[in-house]
Write a protein that holds these residues in place. Structure first.
Motif, PDB file in Angstrom:
ATOM      1  N   LEU A  77       0.819  -1.213   0.000  1.00 24.65           N
ATOM      2  CA  LEU A  77       0.000   0.000   0.000  1.00 24.65           C
ATOM      3  C   LEU A  77       0.855   1.266   0.000  1.00 24.65           C
ATOM      4  CD1 LEU A  77      -3.041  -0.612   2.381  1.00 24.65           C
ATOM      5  CD2 LEU A  77      -3.015  -0.483  -0.105  1.00 24.65           C
ATOM      6  N   LEU A  78       2.125   1.111   0.340  1.00 25.21           N
ATOM      7  CA  LEU A  78       3.030   2.254   0.294  1.00 25.21           C
ATOM      8  C   LEU A  78       3.181   2.791  -1.128  1.00 25.21           C
ATOM      9  CD1 LEU A  78       5.788   1.043   2.781  1.00 25.21           C
ATOM     10  CD2 LEU A  78       4.263   3.013   3.096  1.00 25.21           C
ATOM     11  N   ALA A  79       2.998   1.932  -2.140  1.00 24.08           N
ATOM     12  CA  ALA A  79       3.143   2.385  -3.528  1.00 24.08           C
ATOM     13  C   ALA A  79       2.041   3.367  -3.918  1.00 24.08           C
ATOM     14  CB  ALA A  79       3.184   1.185  -4.470  1.00 24.08           C
ATOM     15  N   PRO A  80       0.746   3.021  -3.783  1.00 23.27           N
ATOM     16  CA  PRO A  80      -0.283   4.019  -4.100  1.00 23.27           C
ATOM     17  C   PRO A  80      -0.245   5.222  -3.159  1.00 23.27           C
ATOM     18  CG  PRO A  80      -1.286   2.043  -3.169  1.00 23.27           C
ATOM     19  CD  PRO A  80       0.135   1.709  -3.462  1.00 23.27           C
ATOM     20  N   TRP A  81       0.094   4.988  -1.890  1.00 21.91           N
ATOM     21  CA  TRP A  81       0.211   6.105  -0.939  1.00 21.91           C
ATOM     22  C   TRP A  81       1.303   7.067  -1.392  1.00 21.91           C
ATOM     23  CZ3 TRP A  81       4.381   7.235   2.424  1.00 21.91           C
ATOM     24  CH2 TRP A  81       4.125   8.207   3.403  1.00 21.91           C
ATOM     25  N   ALA A  82       2.425   6.516  -1.871  1.00 26.63           N
ATOM     26  CA  ALA A  82       3.534   7.362  -2.317  1.00 26.63           C
ATOM     27  C   ALA A  82       3.163   8.154  -3.571  1.00 26.63           C
ATOM     28  CB  ALA A  82       4.767   6.510  -2.583  1.00 26.63           C
ATOM     29  N   THR A  83       2.384   7.548  -4.480  1.00 26.67           N
ATOM     30  CA  THR A  83       1.982   8.301  -5.676  1.00 26.67           C
ATOM     31  C   THR A  83       1.116   9.495  -5.302  1.00 26.67           C
ATOM     32  OG1 THR A  83      -0.004   6.953  -6.063  1.00 26.67           O
ATOM     33  CG2 THR A  83       2.046   6.199  -7.084  1.00 26.67           C
ATOM     34  N   LEU A 156      -0.367  -9.266  -8.761  1.00 26.64           N
ATOM     35  CA  LEU A 156      -1.799  -9.056  -8.553  1.00 26.64           C
ATOM     36  C   LEU A 156      -2.071  -7.837  -7.674  1.00 26.64           C
ATOM     37  CD1 LEU A 156      -3.028 -12.742  -8.060  1.00 26.64           C
ATOM     38  CD2 LEU A 156      -2.971 -11.373 -10.157  1.00 26.64           C
ATOM     39  N   GLY A 157      -1.151  -7.546  -6.773  1.00 29.33           N
ATOM     40  CA  GLY A 157      -1.331  -6.400  -5.892  1.00 29.33           C
ATOM     41  C   GLY A 157      -1.142  -5.057  -6.572  1.00 29.33           C
ATOM     42  N   SER A 158      -0.682  -5.073  -7.820  1.00 26.86           N
ATOM     43  CA  SER A 158      -0.456  -3.818  -8.551  1.00 26.86           C
ATOM     44  C   SER A 158      -1.729  -3.268  -9.184  1.00 26.86           C
ATOM     45  CB  SER A 158       0.600  -4.040  -9.650  1.00 26.86           C
ATOM     46  OG  SER A 158       0.081  -4.886 -10.685  1.00 26.86           O
ATOM     47  N   VAL A 159      -2.865  -3.895  -8.949  1.00 24.08           N
ATOM     48  CA  VAL A 159      -4.098  -3.562  -9.665  1.00 24.08           C
ATOM     49  C   VAL A 159      -4.522  -2.094  -9.563  1.00 24.08           C
ATOM     50  CG1 VAL A 159      -5.557  -4.388  -7.753  1.00 24.08           C
ATOM     51  CG2 VAL A 159      -6.487  -4.302 -10.067  1.00 24.08           C
ATOM     52  N   PRO A 160      -4.321  -1.379  -8.444  1.00 22.36           N
ATOM     53  CA  PRO A 160      -4.836   0.003  -8.411  1.00 22.36           C
ATOM     54  C   PRO A 160      -3.917   1.026  -9.058  1.00 22.36           C
ATOM     55  CG  PRO A 160      -3.877  -0.504  -6.294  1.00 22.36           C
ATOM     56  CD  PRO A 160      -3.774  -1.760  -7.129  1.00 22.36           C
ATOM     57  N   MET A 161      -2.684   0.659  -9.392  1.00 16.17           N
ATOM     58  CA  MET A 161      -1.695   1.664  -9.775  1.00 16.17           C
ATOM     59  C   MET A 161      -2.058   2.410 -11.055  1.00 16.17           C
ATOM     60  SD  MET A 161       0.224   1.681  -7.249  1.00 16.17           S
ATOM     61  CE  MET A 161       1.351   2.881  -7.925  1.00 16.17           C
ATOM     62  N   LEU A 162      -2.316   1.713 -12.137  1.00 12.25           N
ATOM     63  CA  LEU A 162      -2.615   2.378 -13.412  1.00 12.25           C
ATOM     64  C   LEU A 162      -3.893   3.212 -13.336  1.00 12.25           C
ATOM     65  CD1 LEU A 162      -1.898   2.927 -16.337  1.00 12.25           C
ATOM     66  CD2 LEU A 162      -3.082   0.797 -16.974  1.00 12.25           C
ATOM     67  N   PRO A 163      -4.995   2.681 -12.804  1.00  8.48           N
ATOM     68  CA  PRO A 163      -6.195   3.528 -12.695  1.00  8.48           C
ATOM     69  C   PRO A 163      -5.957   4.805 -11.916  1.00  8.48           C
ATOM     70  CG  PRO A 163      -6.773   1.243 -12.303  1.00  8.48           C
ATOM     71  CD  PRO A 163      -5.273   1.303 -12.353  1.00  8.48           C
ATOM     72  N   MET A 164      -5.171   4.748 -10.840  1.00  2.00           N
ATOM     73  CA  MET A 164      -4.924   5.938 -10.028  1.00  2.00           C
ATOM     74  C   MET A 164      -4.164   7.010 -10.802  1.00  2.00           C
ATOM     75  SD  MET A 164      -4.006   4.463  -6.232  1.00  2.00           S
ATOM     76  CE  MET A 164      -3.654   6.117  -5.642  1.00  2.00           C
ATOM     77  N   LEU A 165      -3.334   6.593 -11.749  1.00  2.00           N
ATOM     78  CA  LEU A 165      -2.578   7.556 -12.551  1.00  2.00           C
ATOM     79  C   LEU A 165      -3.431   8.177 -13.650  1.00  2.00           C
ATOM     80  CD1 LEU A 165       0.777   5.575 -12.916  1.00  2.00           C
ATOM     81  CD2 LEU A 165       0.301   7.489 -11.369  1.00  2.00           C
TER      82      LEU A 165
END
Length: 253
Positions: A77-83, A156-165
């Motif tokens: 979750l640190l990845a989307p939080w960091a973005t 599989l945990g990367s699912v929210p990254m592209l939509p958030m961008l």
């Protein structure tokens, strides 16, 4: 709530994330186990799909592997939080109920596509060694949902990254994605058909489709929907596992 999330420290994001995914895993896993192993069989509703007994130690192995995946998801979750902290993405401010509902629908479809694409990749000769850990569960259980190799868990945990961008989603919709994912994953791994008729149709057929995937290994790569399997020609017939199950019997343990 948005400001509270953004003002968390990294260790807090990771800690709350691990606790959240652990709650989802054990909560939904326990509920699905009780429904499919106790309540619904007593009521005479639905049916078990794969009658083979579980090999000794399967549940213990699945839970152990799932704890590692929970750590990866939580810390991840640190990845989307960091973005968000870096300003690469932002959260929707005071979204309407209609907007949140639409975002959840969009994320649901994206989750289906993301899972199908990654699942197909995990069945290629380059990545299948990472997916083999999950397929050790020839008979799926609700606790095999997170029984993943760390590489697969990260994919599989990367699912929210592209939509958030690409769009400013609400925090509620992003959180709902994690709930939808584990709920549908439990349905697929329940080894139980939640239907008065067999084979089930519509969304309730997801458990039979994924049971066939675990029993046959190839085919039925989709999540809840079979639309991408139909497009790619990877749909398994309803009786695909019958001869296979007749040949392979797991001794009682």
């Amino acid at each position: 709530m948005d400001e509270v999330f953004l003002n968390l420290r990294p260790w807090q994001v990771a800690t709350y994330g691990v606790a959240w995914f652990a709650l989802l895993y054990f909560g939904f896993g326990g509920l699905t186990w009780w429904l499919s192993r106790s309540l619904l069989p007593r009521l005479g509703y639905g049916r078990q799909l794969d009658p083979r007994p579980l090999p000794p130690g399967q549940l213990r192995r699945e839970i152990g592997e799932s704890i590692v995946a929970i750590l990866i998801f939580g810390i991840g979750l640190l990845a989307p939080w960091a973005t968000l902290k870096l300003g690469w993405a932002t959260l929707a401010h005071a979204p309407s109920a209609g907007q949140v509902a639409l975002e959840i629908a969009v994320l649901f479809v994206w989750n289906e596509l993301h899972f199908y694409a990654n699942h197909r990749l995990l069945h290629t000769r380059w990545l299948r060694r990472f997916h083999g850990a999950h397929h050790r569960s020839h008979v799926a259980t609700p606790f095999s949902t997170y029984a993943l190799h760390p590489v697969e868990a990260m994919m599989l945990g990367s699912v929210p990254m592209l939509p958030m961008l690409l769009h400013d989603f609400s925090l509620f919709a992003l959180a709902a994605l994690t709930v939808l994912s584990i709920a549908l994953n439990n349905l697929g791994h329940s080894n139980y058909e939640f239907s008065s008729t067999a084979p089930a149709r519509g969304w309730r057929a997801a458990s039979r489709r994924h049971h066939l995937h675990h029993a046959c290994y190839q085919g039925n790569y989709g999540f809840l929907l079979d639309v991408f399997d139909r497009i790619a020609g990877s749909v398994l017939p309803w009786d695909a596992a019958d001869a296979h199950l007749a040949r392979k019997r797991v001794p009682p343990g």
